[in-house]
Design a protein around this motif. Structure first.
Motif, PDB file in Angstrom:
ATOM      1  N   LEU A   1       2.541   1.001  -8.523  1.00 34.90           N
ATOM      2  CA  LEU A   1       1.576  -0.099  -8.643  1.00 34.90           C
ATOM      3  C   LEU A   1       2.287  -1.415  -8.930  1.00 34.90           C
ATOM      4  O   LEU A   1       1.924  -2.458  -8.372  1.00 34.90           O
TER       5      LEU A   1
ATOM      6  N   LEU B   1      -5.122  -2.858  -6.593  1.00 36.68           N
ATOM      7  CA  LEU B   1      -4.418  -1.705  -6.042  1.00 36.68           C
ATOM      8  C   LEU B   1      -4.792  -0.412  -6.773  1.00 36.68           C
ATOM      9  O   LEU B   1      -4.939   0.652  -6.149  1.00 36.68           O
TER      10      LEU B   1
ATOM     11  N   LEU C   1      -0.375   3.104  -3.254  1.00 37.22           N
ATOM     12  CA  LEU C   1      -1.525   3.983  -3.046  1.00 37.22           C
ATOM     13  C   LEU C   1      -1.153   5.448  -2.877  1.00 37.22           C
ATOM     14  O   LEU C   1      -2.001   6.328  -3.050  1.00 37.22           O
TER      15      LEU C   1
ATOM     16  N   GLY D   1       3.942  -2.675  -5.695  1.00 36.09           N
ATOM     17  CA  GLY D   1       2.953  -3.208  -4.765  1.00 36.09           C
ATOM     18  C   GLY D   1       2.363  -4.513  -5.239  1.00 36.09           C
ATOM     19  O   GLY D   1       2.170  -5.448  -4.454  1.00 36.09           O
TER      20      GLY D   1
ATOM     21  N   PHE E   1       0.827  -1.203   0.000  1.00 37.73           N
ATOM     22  CA  PHE E   1       0.000   0.000   0.000  1.00 37.73           C
ATOM     23  C   PHE E   1       0.866   1.260   0.000  1.00 37.73           C
ATOM     24  O   PHE E   1       0.564   2.237  -0.681  1.00 37.73           O
TER      25      PHE E   1
ATOM     26  N   LEU F   1      -6.404  -7.807   1.760  1.00 41.38           N
ATOM     27  CA  LEU F   1      -6.520  -6.888   0.635  1.00 41.38           C
ATOM     28  C   LEU F   1      -7.996  -6.587   0.345  1.00 41.38           C
ATOM     29  O   LEU F   1      -8.375  -5.429   0.138  1.00 41.38           O
TER      30      LEU F   1
ATOM     31  N   HIS G   1      -8.128   0.479  -5.388  1.00 45.61           N
ATOM     32  CA  HIS G   1      -7.997   1.010  -4.030  1.00 45.61           C
ATOM     33  C   HIS G   1      -7.469   2.440  -4.052  1.00 45.61           C
ATOM     34  O   HIS G   1      -7.909   3.286  -3.263  1.00 45.61           O
ATOM     35  N   ARG G   2      -6.527   2.704  -4.931  1.00 44.76           N
ATOM     36  CA  ARG G   2      -5.957   4.047  -5.001  1.00 44.76           C
ATOM     37  C   ARG G   2      -7.018   5.064  -5.424  1.00 44.76           C
ATOM     38  O   ARG G   2      -7.087   6.176  -4.885  1.00 44.76           O
TER      39      ARG G   2
END
Length: 391
Positions: free
Chosen positions: A21, A119, A13, A24, A9, A38, A122-123
């Motif tokens: 990215l 990811l 993020l 991660g 993260f 996650l 999520h970002r």
């Protein structure tokens, strides 16, 4: 040692480039034990979105717009998992949940791609701005949500839906015109009846709000059409061009009418545009973008005038019929009731959006597109036997 998911993260993020990215995703791909955490954190990001004013349809629309369809499916999966926590959902939520895209298959042969997609999602969720809420978040008590007892949809709305569905399905413009005209008449009268009932029973109902997505292409013309539909149904629409939606403020029966009619008119307009464009191509025309833009702009502008005229006529007819029992004269009780609702809607919109700006829209540049769009709006005219607006 810092957990792998926290390392992932931190890399993905809080950076703006794709290299974060990749870093991660590489960490997570090598650690299958982090999968559950996650997803849990993804659900937490979704939960934060509710507190910032977002609804399920808003989230999926933005994810699809900023990322891709696969990410929209991942978002739908997170939303579905998160909302299972609640016994009671706010109004409109279930309908939005029913229309979410299907989540992608659970099999993950490529762990790196899966982690990278999550990811990125999520970002995006982490960086969502706060927007004007159009209702309480899920999980609120029933009293806080102001939910009425469960009941079936009013028979009038069922009839309106059926008429508009037939108008969208027919290939005959005259039939679509007649069906849509009848639907508009029923909408206007339903709104007036609901306003009078609320006034007689002193229900204390207040304006609410809903959001309607306006996706590219030609979102400006779509926003103008929505504004026309909202104004004709005693609502106010505020367009957020950056996030791709308009917020419509009004009383609940009027909001339902706006949602139904805008969707139907957009379907009818798009079908008419496609037919007109095919005729242009058959005549040797190659450029279509300016034709479509001009068509939809003309369609929206002409319909705005027609809708406003239809609403005024329906109101006058209801007043002439003496719609308010005990009134000193026909319409003596109706017009003040409607005026009070207009004031309430304006006040609610100004409170929700204390600062709004006007925007200059690109003018129509294609005469053929404008002419065909105007004709299509005439065929979809609202409210009975109104004569056509002179050119």
């Amino acid at each position: 040692m810092e957990p792998v998911i926290d390392q992932a993260f931190a890399a993905a993020l809080y950076s703006d480039d794709d290299s974060g990215l990749d870093t991660g995703a590489s960490l997570l791909a090598a650690d299958p034990a982090s999968d559950a955490e996650l997803l849990r954190r993804g659900e937490e990001f979704v939960r934060r979105a509710w507190d910032r004013g977002w609804l399920p349809a808003d989230l999926v629309r933005l994810v699809r717009r900023e990322l891709d369809e696969h990410a929209a499916g991942l978002a739908a999966g997170l939303i579905g998992s998160e909302v299972r926590r609640y016994e009671v959902l706010p109004p409109r939520w279930q309908a939005q949940l029913d229309e979410l895209p299907a989540p992608p298959p659970t099999g993950r042969p490529d762990r790196f791609s899966y982690a990278s997609a999550l990811l990125a999602l999520h970002r995006l969720l982490l960086r969502l701005p706060a927007i004007e809420p159009v209702g309480p978040p899920p999980g609120a008590l029933r009293d806080a949500l102001h939910l009425p007892p469960a009941h079936d949809e009013p028979r009038m709305l069922t009839r309106i839906r059926a008429l508009l569905a037939k108008a969208e399905a027919t290939g005959f413009p005259e039939e679509a015109e007649a069906l849509t005209t009848k639907a508009q008449e029923l909408m206007a009268r339903h709104s007036i009846d609901e306003a009078l009932l609320a006034a007689r029973t002193h229900s204390g109902s207040a304006p609410g709000a809903c959001r309607i997505g306006l996706d590219a292409p030609y979102e400006t013309a779509k926003a103008i059409l929505l504004d026309a539909v909202a104004s004709a149904n005693r609502c106010r629409a505020v367009w957020n061009s950056d996030l791709g939606f308009s917020t419509v403020v009004g009383f609940e029966p009027d909001l339902e009418a706006v949602e139904l009619l805008h969707t139907s008119l957009l379907v009818q307009g798009t079908a008419a545009m496609t037919r007109a464009e095919a005729g242009q191509r058959a005549g040797g025309r190659k450029r279509t973008k300016t034709f479509r833009q001009s068509f939809l702009m003309a369609y929206a502008q002409r319909l705005g005038a027609r809708l406003a005229d239809g609403t005024a006529r329906a109101t006058a007819e209801a007043a002439a019929e003496g719609a308010v029992p005990g009134a000193s004269a026909p319409g003596a009780g109706l017009l003040p009731v409607l005026a009070a609702r207009d004031v309430a809607v304006t006040g609610a919109a100004e409170k929700m959006f204390p600062e709004t700006t006007t925007t200059r829209v690109r003018g129509a540049t294609d005469l053929d597109g404008w002419t065909h769009g105007t004709a299509a709006a005439d065929r979809a005219r609202m409210g009975g036997s109104t004569p056509e607006i002179p050119g």
